[in-house]
Scaffold this motif. Sequence first.
Motif: not given
Length: 194
Positions: A125-126, A130-131, A135-140, A190-192
Amino acid sequence: MREAVYIGTKPAPEPDLQRLLHEVALGDQEAFAAVYDAVVRSVLGVVRAVLRDQAQSEEVAQEVLVEVWRTAPRYRPERGTALNWILTLAHRRAVDRVRSAEAAAARDHRAALLDRTPEYDQVTEQVETRLEQEQVRRCLRTLTDLQRQSVTLAYYRGLTYRQVAEALALPLGTVKTRLRDGLIRLRDCLAVTA
Protein backbone atom coordinates in the motif's frame (compact mmCIF):
# COMPACT_ATOMS: atom_id res chain seq x y z
CA MET A 1 -75.22 -51.47 11.49
CA ARG A 2 -72.67 -53.81 12.93
CA GLU A 3 -70.47 -53.08 15.89
CA ALA A 4 -66.68 -53.08 15.49
CA VAL A 5 -64.96 -56.24 16.64
CA TYR A 6 -61.72 -55.88 18.63
CA ILE A 7 -59.17 -58.56 19.27
CA GLY A 8 -57.75 -58.19 22.73
CA THR A 9 -58.66 -55.11 24.70
CA LYS A 10 -60.84 -52.36 23.34
CA PRO A 11 -58.74 -49.24 22.53
CA ALA A 12 -59.13 -46.29 24.86
CA PRO A 13 -61.24 -43.43 23.52
CA GLU A 14 -59.33 -40.49 22.05
CA PRO A 15 -58.88 -37.74 24.64
CA ASP A 16 -60.62 -34.39 24.13
CA LEU A 17 -57.52 -32.36 23.29
CA GLN A 18 -59.42 -29.09 23.18
CA ARG A 19 -60.66 -29.54 26.75
CA LEU A 20 -57.24 -30.77 27.88
CA LEU A 21 -55.50 -27.74 26.35
CA HIS A 22 -57.91 -25.48 28.20
CA GLU A 23 -56.92 -27.21 31.44
CA VAL A 24 -53.23 -27.00 30.52
CA ALA A 25 -53.71 -23.26 30.01
CA LEU A 26 -54.87 -23.15 33.63
CA GLY A 27 -51.70 -24.96 34.76
CA ASP A 28 -53.06 -28.49 35.13
CA GLN A 29 -50.04 -30.82 34.98
CA GLU A 30 -52.13 -33.99 34.71
CA ALA A 31 -53.93 -32.54 31.69
CA PHE A 32 -50.54 -31.78 30.15
CA ALA A 33 -49.42 -35.36 30.75
CA ALA A 34 -52.53 -36.54 28.92
CA VAL A 35 -51.86 -34.12 26.03
CA TYR A 36 -48.26 -35.27 25.92
CA ASP A 37 -49.24 -38.94 25.73
CA ALA A 38 -51.83 -38.22 23.04
CA VAL A 39 -49.66 -36.17 20.68
CA VAL A 40 -46.00 -37.07 21.25
CA ARG A 41 -45.89 -39.64 18.42
CA SER A 42 -47.58 -37.29 15.94
CA VAL A 43 -45.31 -34.41 16.90
CA LEU A 44 -42.23 -36.58 16.55
CA GLY A 45 -43.46 -37.79 13.16
CA VAL A 46 -43.94 -34.26 11.80
CA VAL A 47 -40.58 -33.10 13.12
CA ARG A 48 -38.80 -36.20 11.86
CA ALA A 49 -40.25 -35.66 8.36
CA VAL A 50 -38.62 -32.21 8.26
CA LEU A 51 -35.32 -32.88 10.06
CA ARG A 52 -34.64 -36.54 9.15
CA ASP A 53 -32.25 -36.83 12.11
CA GLN A 54 -33.56 -38.86 15.02
CA ALA A 55 -31.60 -37.10 17.78
CA GLN A 56 -32.48 -33.61 16.56
CA SER A 57 -36.08 -34.68 15.97
CA GLU A 58 -36.43 -35.85 19.56
CA GLU A 59 -34.90 -32.62 20.83
CA VAL A 60 -37.21 -30.44 18.73
CA ALA A 61 -40.25 -32.55 19.65
CA GLN A 62 -39.41 -31.98 23.32
CA GLU A 63 -39.09 -28.23 22.68
CA VAL A 64 -42.49 -28.24 20.94
CA LEU A 65 -44.17 -29.95 23.86
CA VAL A 66 -42.63 -27.48 26.29
CA GLU A 67 -43.94 -24.73 24.02
CA VAL A 68 -47.42 -26.31 24.18
CA TRP A 69 -47.22 -26.14 27.99
CA ARG A 70 -46.13 -22.48 27.91
CA THR A 71 -48.44 -21.26 25.14
CA ALA A 72 -51.60 -23.27 25.74
CA PRO A 73 -53.52 -20.06 26.60
CA ARG A 74 -52.94 -18.90 23.00
CA TYR A 75 -54.84 -21.82 21.49
CA ARG A 76 -58.06 -20.66 19.81
CA PRO A 77 -60.54 -23.48 19.01
CA GLU A 78 -62.28 -21.37 16.36
CA ARG A 79 -59.07 -21.43 14.29
CA GLY A 80 -58.71 -25.20 14.13
CA THR A 81 -58.40 -28.40 16.10
CA ALA A 82 -56.05 -28.72 19.03
CA LEU A 83 -54.06 -31.41 17.25
CA ASN A 84 -53.60 -29.22 14.17
CA TRP A 85 -52.45 -26.33 16.37
CA ILE A 86 -49.86 -28.53 18.08
CA LEU A 87 -48.67 -30.05 14.79
CA THR A 88 -48.37 -26.56 13.28
CA LEU A 89 -46.15 -25.58 16.21
CA ALA A 90 -44.09 -28.72 15.59
CA HIS A 91 -43.71 -28.05 11.86
CA ARG A 92 -42.73 -24.41 12.42
CA ARG A 93 -40.17 -25.34 15.07
CA ALA A 94 -38.66 -28.01 12.80
CA VAL A 95 -38.44 -25.58 9.88
CA ASP A 96 -36.84 -23.00 12.19
CA ARG A 97 -34.23 -25.59 13.20
CA VAL A 98 -33.43 -26.30 9.53
CA ARG A 99 -33.13 -22.58 8.76
CA SER A 100 -30.95 -22.05 11.82
CA ALA A 101 -28.65 -24.88 10.76
CA GLU A 102 -28.43 -23.49 7.22
CA ALA A 103 -27.67 -19.99 8.54
CA ALA A 104 -24.95 -21.38 10.82
CA ALA A 105 -23.42 -23.30 7.91
CA ALA A 106 -23.47 -20.13 5.78
CA ARG A 107 -21.81 -18.14 8.59
CA ASP A 108 -19.15 -20.82 8.98
CA HIS A 109 -18.55 -20.78 5.23
CA ARG A 110 -18.19 -16.97 5.18
CA ALA A 111 -15.84 -17.15 8.17
CA ALA A 112 -13.73 -19.77 6.41
CA LEU A 113 -13.52 -17.54 3.35
CA LEU A 114 -12.46 -14.60 5.51
CA ASP A 115 -9.68 -16.71 7.00
CA ARG A 116 -8.34 -17.23 3.49
CA THR A 117 -8.35 -13.57 2.50
CA PRO A 118 -4.90 -12.02 2.58
CA GLU A 119 -4.21 -9.57 5.34
CA TYR A 120 -3.69 -5.91 4.57
CA ASP A 121 -0.24 -5.50 3.06
CA GLN A 122 1.04 -2.22 4.43
CA VAL A 123 4.28 -2.25 2.41
CA THR A 124 2.47 -2.75 -0.89
CA GLU A 125 0.00 0.00 0.00
CA GLN A 126 2.84 2.42 0.82
CA VAL A 127 4.66 1.64 -2.43
CA GLU A 128 1.50 2.19 -4.47
CA THR A 129 0.79 5.48 -2.67
CA ARG A 130 4.33 6.73 -3.32
CA LEU A 131 4.13 5.76 -6.98
CA GLU A 132 0.84 7.64 -7.34
CA GLN A 133 2.30 10.68 -5.57
CA GLU A 134 5.34 10.66 -7.86
CA GLN A 135 3.11 10.43 -10.92
CA VAL A 136 1.09 13.46 -9.71
CA ARG A 137 4.33 15.42 -9.09
CA ARG A 138 5.62 14.52 -12.56
CA CYS A 139 2.33 15.64 -14.14
CA LEU A 140 2.31 18.88 -12.13
CA ARG A 141 5.75 19.67 -13.63
CA THR A 142 4.17 19.60 -17.11
CA LEU A 143 1.87 22.54 -16.25
CA THR A 144 2.72 26.19 -16.81
CA ASP A 145 3.79 28.13 -13.72
CA LEU A 146 0.43 29.90 -13.47
CA GLN A 147 -1.52 26.63 -13.87
CA ARG A 148 0.65 24.85 -11.29
CA GLN A 149 0.34 27.74 -8.80
CA SER A 150 -3.44 27.89 -9.29
CA VAL A 151 -3.88 24.12 -8.87
CA THR A 152 -1.57 24.02 -5.85
CA LEU A 153 -3.36 26.87 -4.08
CA ALA A 154 -6.83 25.56 -4.84
CA TYR A 155 -6.36 21.83 -4.29
CA TYR A 156 -3.45 21.51 -1.88
CA ARG A 157 -4.07 24.57 0.26
CA GLY A 158 -7.87 24.54 -0.07
CA LEU A 159 -8.33 28.12 -1.25
CA THR A 160 -11.43 29.21 -3.16
CA TYR A 161 -11.15 30.52 -6.70
CA ARG A 162 -11.56 34.09 -5.40
CA GLN A 163 -8.79 33.55 -2.78
CA VAL A 164 -6.48 32.11 -5.46
CA ALA A 165 -7.16 35.16 -7.66
CA GLU A 166 -6.32 37.48 -4.77
CA ALA A 167 -3.16 35.52 -3.85
CA LEU A 168 -1.88 35.64 -7.44
CA ALA A 169 -3.17 39.19 -8.05
CA LEU A 170 -5.06 38.03 -11.16
CA PRO A 171 -8.63 38.48 -12.36
CA LEU A 172 -11.03 35.74 -11.19
CA GLY A 173 -11.86 34.69 -14.77
CA THR A 174 -8.16 34.20 -15.58
CA VAL A 175 -7.67 31.99 -12.52
CA LYS A 176 -10.73 29.89 -13.40
CA THR A 177 -9.43 29.40 -16.95
CA ARG A 178 -5.92 28.48 -15.73
CA LEU A 179 -7.35 26.01 -13.21
CA ARG A 180 -9.60 24.40 -15.81
CA ASP A 181 -6.76 24.11 -18.34
CA GLY A 182 -4.38 22.81 -15.67
CA LEU A 183 -6.86 20.16 -14.49
CA ILE A 184 -7.47 19.02 -18.06
CA ARG A 185 -3.73 18.62 -18.60
CA LEU A 186 -3.39 16.73 -15.28
CA ARG A 187 -6.27 14.44 -16.23
CA ASP A 188 -4.66 13.66 -19.56
CA CYS A 189 -1.23 13.15 -17.99
CA LEU A 190 -2.60 10.82 -15.31
CA ALA A 191 -4.69 8.98 -17.92
CA VAL A 192 -7.85 9.44 -15.83
CA THR A 193 -11.05 8.48 -17.58
CA ALA A 194 -14.25 10.25 -16.63
